[in-house]
Design a protein around this motif. Sequence first.
Motif, mmCIF file in Angstrom:
data_model
loop_
_atom_site.group_PDB
_atom_site.id
_atom_site.type_symbol
_atom_site.label_atom_id
_atom_site.label_comp_id
_atom_site.label_asym_id
_atom_site.label_seq_id
_atom_site.Cartn_x
_atom_site.Cartn_y
_atom_site.Cartn_z
ATOM 1 N N GLY A 154 0.602 -1.303 -0.078
ATOM 2 C CA GLY A 154 0.050 0.003 -0.145
ATOM 3 C C GLY A 154 0.810 1.606 0.183
ATOM 4 O O GLY A 154 0.610 2.371 -0.679
ATOM 5 N N SER A 157 2.104 2.157 -3.451
ATOM 6 C CA SER A 157 1.234 2.543 -4.310
ATOM 7 C C SER A 157 1.597 4.002 -4.803
ATOM 8 O O SER A 157 0.924 4.426 -5.818
ATOM 9 N N HIS A 160 3.084 5.698 -8.848
ATOM 10 C CA HIS A 160 2.066 5.248 -9.706
ATOM 11 C C HIS A 160 2.812 4.573 -11.069
ATOM 12 O O HIS A 160 1.997 3.630 -11.629
ATOM 13 N N PRO A 163 4.760 -0.664 -10.641
ATOM 14 C CA PRO A 163 3.773 -1.571 -10.292
ATOM 15 C C PRO A 163 4.543 -2.475 -9.060
ATOM 16 O O PRO A 163 5.882 -2.642 -9.137
#
Length: 212
Positions: A154, A157, A160, A163
């Motif tokens: 999390g 994240s 962006h 990945p």
Amino acid sequence: MIIGVLSQKGGVGKSTISINIAATLARRGKRVILIDADPQASAMAWSAMRELEPLFPVVGMAKPTLHKDLPEIVKDYDHAIIDGAPRVNDLGRAAIIASDLVVIPVQPSPYDVWAAAETVQLVREAQQFKASLKAVFTINRKIANTAIGRDVAGALSQFHDVPVLSTALVQRVIYAESAGSGLSVAETAPDSEAAREIDRLVDEILKVGQER
């Protein structure tokens, strides 16, 4: 494909991941070479411990001209894995520019997330010169049966454009035990969950590398 395993933080398991990715690809019948671009030369030390026939060559290239020298060295191989140097310096930048895909190991720790920002920044800088360059995070040494791996995913994240691979490598003794004998986990314990994790990780890396 040239896969760079890189992080600006030391001790995140770059050498372990590099060696096991290379071994898994070699066991699949691919022509693989492992480039040790870290002055600590952990991959070279691992290779020296090995008594069995090598699965792949390990070449020491801890120098800032890596990105210029590598194409000639790897031209006869299906895949080259770069075990990169920590810290922001010419060695790290050269390894990133030399790569087609940068795999950034992150341990479930705030320190690793903070360090990841520096690595991502280097990748973004390199993308100005090499638009095809890609990067992914892989969570390493996740502690089983805890939420901490999910928490770090999390936190990552926020990046962006990078990945997080769905395969996380759990903290397991077998990684250290196999390394001490100059072996990969797939050789030491081919039916182990560690070997299956590496296999899934390699599948994900290859899939990302093939995407255009």
